[in-house]
Write a protein that holds these residues in place. Structure first.
Motif, short mmCIF file in Angstrom:
data_model
loop_
_atom_site.label_atom_id
_atom_site.label_comp_id
_atom_site.label_asym_id
_atom_site.label_seq_id
_atom_site.Cartn_x
_atom_site.Cartn_y
_atom_site.Cartn_z
N LEU A 50 45.90 40.83 29.97
CA LEU A 50 45.03 40.19 30.96
C LEU A 50 45.58 40.37 32.38
N LEU A 51 46.90 40.31 32.52
CA LEU A 51 47.50 40.51 33.83
C LEU A 51 47.26 41.93 34.32
N LYS A 52 47.37 42.88 33.42
CA LYS A 52 47.10 44.28 33.77
C LYS A 52 45.63 44.44 34.21
N LEU A 53 44.72 43.80 33.50
CA LEU A 53 43.30 43.85 33.84
C LEU A 53 43.03 43.21 35.19
N VAL A 54 43.60 42.05 35.43
CA VAL A 54 43.29 41.32 36.65
C VAL A 54 43.91 42.00 37.87
N ILE A 55 45.06 42.64 37.72
CA ILE A 55 45.65 43.34 38.86
C ILE A 55 44.80 44.54 39.23
N CYS A 56 44.33 45.28 38.24
CA CYS A 56 43.45 46.42 38.53
C CYS A 56 42.16 45.95 39.19
N ARG A 57 41.62 44.84 38.75
CA ARG A 57 40.38 44.31 39.32
C ARG A 57 40.61 43.76 40.72
N LEU A 58 41.75 43.10 40.91
CA LEU A 58 42.04 42.49 42.20
C LEU A 58 42.31 43.54 43.27
N LEU A 59 42.96 44.62 42.90
CA LEU A 59 43.24 45.67 43.87
C LEU A 59 41.99 46.49 44.19
N GLY A 60 41.04 46.53 43.25
CA GLY A 60 39.82 47.29 43.49
C GLY A 60 38.90 46.61 44.48
N THR A 61 38.44 45.44 44.17
CA THR A 61 37.55 44.68 45.04
C THR A 61 37.89 43.21 44.92
N ILE A 64 35.85 36.93 42.15
CA ILE A 64 36.18 35.59 41.68
C ILE A 64 36.57 35.62 40.21
N PHE A 65 36.12 36.64 39.50
CA PHE A 65 36.46 36.79 38.09
C PHE A 65 37.97 36.94 37.90
N ALA A 66 38.64 37.54 38.86
CA ALA A 66 40.09 37.72 38.78
C ALA A 66 40.80 36.37 38.80
N VAL A 67 40.34 35.45 39.62
CA VAL A 67 40.94 34.13 39.68
C VAL A 67 40.73 33.38 38.37
N GLN A 68 39.56 33.53 37.78
CA GLN A 68 39.30 32.88 36.50
C GLN A 68 40.19 33.43 35.40
N ILE A 69 40.48 34.72 35.44
CA ILE A 69 41.38 35.30 34.44
C ILE A 69 42.79 34.75 34.63
N PHE A 70 43.23 34.57 35.89
CA PHE A 70 44.54 33.97 36.13
C PHE A 70 44.62 32.59 35.49
#
Length: 118
Positions: A50-61, A64-70
């Protein structure tokens, strides 16, 4: 050529989990230890993915979904710890061993100093 470091981390982590389970069987610890070890390892590896997913998503654009994954990552740890506590004290110790194992495998793959050379 880029190496597959996630595959190395997963392989070392699986070896660690199998070794920890084998040692606990040799010591005569009950099946509750295996439940704690499996919960800890599953929670830690899911957290890593999940951390790998959220970092890729956070660096892309910005998303708010990234915060929910955190937040979900921490809830995952809390739920697994609660189930381990309800199972028994040995399960809590093995839960901690499962979580620490992922950090050890990352340390083995990347070494001290992290990802400086990348």
């Amino acid at each position: 050529m880029k190496e597959n470091k996630s595959g190395k981390i997963a392989a070392i982590y699986i070896i660690y989990i199998l070794l920890a389970g084998f040692i606990s069987i040799l010591c005569g610890i009950k099946y509750t230890a295996m439940i704690g070890l499996l919960l800890g390892s599953a929670a830690a590896f899911a957290n890593y993915l999940l951390l790998k997913l959220v970092i890729c998503r956070l660096l892309g654009t910005r998303n708010i979904f990234a915060v929910q994954i955190f937040l979900f990552r921490y809830l995952l740890y809390i739920a697994a710890a609660y189930i381990s506590m309800r199972t028994g004290s040995v399960a809590v110790i093995m839960y901690a061993a499962g979580i620490i194992g992922l950090s050890l495998s990352i340390l083995i793959v990347y070494g001290i100093g992290g990802v400086k050379n990348q």
